[in-house]
Design a protein around this motif. Structure first.
Motif, PDB file in Angstrom:
ATOM      1  N   ALA A 195       0.815  -1.220   0.000  1.00  0.00           N
ATOM      2  CA  ALA A 195       0.000   0.000   0.000  1.00  0.00           C
ATOM      3  C   ALA A 195       0.843   1.262   0.000  1.00  0.00           C
ATOM      4  CB  ALA A 195      -0.934   0.014   1.209  1.00  0.00           C
ATOM      5  N   HIS A 196       2.081   1.175   0.482  1.00  0.00           N
ATOM      6  CA  HIS A 196       2.967   2.341   0.594  1.00  0.00           C
ATOM      7  C   HIS A 196       2.382   3.394   1.531  1.00  0.00           C
ATOM      8  CE1 HIS A 196       5.752   0.981  -2.571  1.00  0.00           C
ATOM      9  NE2 HIS A 196       4.659   0.468  -3.115  1.00  0.00           N
ATOM     10  N   ASP A 200       6.644   5.333  12.945  1.00  0.00           N
ATOM     11  CA  ASP A 200       7.098   4.840  11.644  1.00  0.00           C
ATOM     12  C   ASP A 200       7.847   5.897  10.841  1.00  0.00           C
ATOM     13  OD1 ASP A 200       4.895   6.461  11.227  1.00  0.00           O
ATOM     14  OD2 ASP A 200       3.950   5.136   9.757  1.00  0.00           O
ATOM     15  N   GLN A 201       8.435   6.871  11.502  1.00  0.00           N
ATOM     16  CA  GLN A 201       9.069   7.970  10.779  1.00  0.00           C
ATOM     17  C   GLN A 201      10.219   7.500   9.900  1.00  0.00           C
ATOM     18  OE1 GLN A 201      10.257  10.131  14.460  1.00  0.00           O
ATOM     19  NE2 GLN A 201      12.330  10.100  13.602  1.00  0.00           N
ATOM     20  N   ASN A 202      10.839   6.356  10.231  1.00  0.00           N
ATOM     21  CA  ASN A 202      11.953   5.840   9.432  1.00  0.00           C
ATOM     22  C   ASN A 202      11.587   4.560   8.696  1.00  0.00           C
ATOM     23  OD1 ASN A 202      13.824   7.885  10.283  1.00  0.00           O
ATOM     24  ND2 ASN A 202      13.977   6.823  12.248  1.00  0.00           N
ATOM     25  N   ASN A 203      10.281   4.291   8.560  1.00  0.00           N
ATOM     26  CA  ASN A 203       9.828   3.034   7.985  1.00  0.00           C
ATOM     27  C   ASN A 203       9.276   3.212   6.572  1.00  0.00           C
ATOM     28  OD1 ASN A 203      10.379   2.104  10.541  1.00  0.00           O
ATOM     29  ND2 ASN A 203       8.266   1.673  11.100  1.00  0.00           N
ATOM     30  N   ASP A 204       9.306   2.120   5.797  1.00  0.00           N
ATOM     31  CA  ASP A 204       8.588   2.090   4.536  1.00  0.00           C
ATOM     32  C   ASP A 204       7.104   2.316   4.802  1.00  0.00           C
ATOM     33  OD1 ASP A 204      10.868   1.512   3.085  1.00  0.00           O
ATOM     34  OD2 ASP A 204      10.541  -0.653   3.102  1.00  0.00           O
ATOM     35  N   GLY A 205       6.481   3.064   3.915  1.00  0.00           N
ATOM     36  CA  GLY A 205       5.063   3.364   4.092  1.00  0.00           C
ATOM     37  C   GLY A 205       4.808   4.489   5.066  1.00  0.00           C
TER      38      GLY A 205
END
Length: 508
Positions: free
Chosen positions: A264-265, A316-321
């Motif tokens: 989904a990104h 999730d600031q450093n995560n994919d999506g």
């Protein structure tokens, strides 16, 4: 999501969307580079000023998924993975475009040579594999696919014209402002305390000031409901599944991109079934448990999160999506999440089949156009008067932001899904009737209420913006809002829902 070819909008969505079909780009990925607040930049070498609008700001790619209305079952899993690869390629191209602004300014051929050319080569390879997937199962892919590999560069001015409309006198005209202020914006100084530089948002990819409107200045636009006949199914069934207070999130999409992590990104809230990710299947759903009070309701209800861009970051600031793909800010948990099934104004309904999948709305309206948009944004106290599709509401003091969804209520009677995840279900017509032999099913409706800090729009900028998560190239536009559903029930619950609706009861 957003691989769509056929959908009938509800009268409410039709009324709320003022933009015409001429706004559609023909599908694909729209890529917006990060621009500074000024519409001009100074070249230190020759002391000249160059219009930012003349530079390539977007890349438009044809949507291959829209051409694939019929995919053989034996090829479906491979084709789904290839379509997810195309989405990933657009995301990567967006990142490349956004991070090479200086190189683009120094070399007029940079975008074509370093971004568009390689992107076409990658897309050609994927399309070739899709054709092979068809051939392996004795089928032939549409002949039009080869022509869909090339993407084109678009200037900022062109993007403003094609990606939205103009706000005039409080009326929605497509939701995007056409003017010198709209230049994308670039994040400077990290968090920037929630203040957007230009109109580009905290991460440089939206939302813009033009994506917001004071709801008290919008004329009423909600049409009357279809007249009920004597055979109408007047009942309701309410299921209470919570607000995702336990933070059950992921960036997968098991309907559109099964077997693909981060398909989904962007981040989803999940209520109902508790074991839903890219690798889940029907057997997994039956073992998933549920957040619903009715333990026979194992259905999955999921939607993209809403964030406040106030300069903060979330887990999730450093995560994919998440932050790596421009979805930044503090995640808001809904204060209320009402899930209700309602009937048809013209007849009885049949029970939903087990494992029916429905997507409502389009996560890619910025590039696909508004044909499949089904976003409804409003404020408490205004829901019966104003529903917005192409703008986020700024609510008055004491009023809360409301997202509502009304899913497709007609089913083809045979399939629990379709190649484009659209054609097995449809909306009723303006009079409430299902067409083309489709059968009425209980209509799933959802109402999400949020306590949102009031955005402030001033001098073409918006402070404390809020926005729905989305694909990074979709600019966090309100029209990209969407909702997903997989029907999973035990103990005869599907029949009970239909019976309650048909007999005029109020059940839960």
């Amino acid at each position: 999501m957003g691989r769509n070819t056929r959908k009938r909008r509800t009268p409410l969505a039709t009324k709320a969307i003022a933009a015409s079909a001429a706004l559609a780009l023909g599908g694909g990925g729209l890529i917006w580079a990060n621009y500074y607040a000024s519409a001009h930049e100074t070249n230190a070498q020759n002391n000249t000023t160059k219009a930012a609008a003349a530079q390539v700001a977007t890349i438009t790619c044809p949507d291959v998924g829209q051409q694939l209305t019929n995919v053989p079952n034996a090829a479906k899993s491979n084709v789904d993975r290839e379509l997810a690869t195309l989405d990933k390629q657009v995301t990567e191209a967006y990142a490349r475009l956004a991070s090479t602004r200086q190189a683009q300014a120094n070399d007029t051929g940079f975008v074509q040579n370093a971004i568009l050319g390689p992107l076409k080569d990658k897309r050609t390879a994927v399309i070739g594999r899709i054709k092979i997937d068809f051939k392996r199962v004795g089928a032939t892919a549409p002949s039009s696919l080869d022509a869909l590999a090339a993407c084109t560069g678009t200037t900022a001015d062109q993007a403003q014209t094609t990606a939205g409309g103009q706000q005039q006198g409080g009326q929605q005209q497509g939701g995007q402002q056409q003017g010198g202020q709209q230049q994308g914006g670039q994040q400077q100084g990290g968090q920037n305390n929630g203040q957007q530089q230009g109109n580009g948002g905290q991460a440089g990819n939206g939302p813009s000031a033009a994506d917001f409107v004071d709801i008290t200045k919008v004329q009423p636009n909600v049409p009357a409901k279809p007249r009920r006949t004597g055979n109408a199914s007047n009942g309701t069934f309410t299921t209470r599944c919570g607000v995702n207070a336990n933070k059950n999130h992921n960036t997968d999409n098991v309907i559109v991109a099964p077997g693909v992590a981060n398909g989904a990104h962007h981040l989803h809230d999940y209520v109902g079934n508790q074991k839903v990710n890219a690798f889940s299947d029907n057997n997994t759903f039956l073992q998933g448990g549920t957040s619903c009070q009715n333990k026979n309701d194992l259905s999955s209800y999921y939607w993209p999160v809403v964030r406040v861009q106030d300069g903060t970051q979330d887990f999730d600031q450093n995560n994919d999506g998440g932050g790596k793909e421009g979805n930044v800010g503090r995640i808001l948990v809904p204060q209320q999440a009402q899930i209700k099934y309602v009937g048809s104004p013209t007849g009885k309904v049949v029970a939903m089949p087990q494992f029916l999948r429905i997507i409502t709305g389009d996560a890619k309206t910025t590039t696909n156009g508004l044909a499949n948009a089904n976003a409804h944004w409003s404020c408490t106290g205004f829901e019966n008067k104003v529903q917005l599709t192409t703008q986020y509401p700024i609510c008055p003091q004491g009023s809360k932001v409301v997202r509502t969804f009304a899913f497709q209520s007609c089913w083809d009677g045979q399939n629990i899904d379709s190649a484009n995840h659209r054609t097995h279900v449809a909306f009723a017509d303006a009079n409430g009737n299902c067409q083309n032999g489709f059968k009425a099913i209980p209509q799933l409706t959802m109402r999400l209420v949020y306590s949102v800090p009031r955005p402030v729009v001033q001098n073409g900028q918006v402070k404390n913006a809020y926005a729905v998560d989305g694909f990074p190239e979709q600019l966090h536009k309100p029209a990209t809002d969407h909702d997903d559903f997989i029907s999973v029930t035990n103990g005869g619950l599907a029949n009970k829902i239909a019976n309650c609706v048909n007999t005029g009861q109020r059940c839960q």
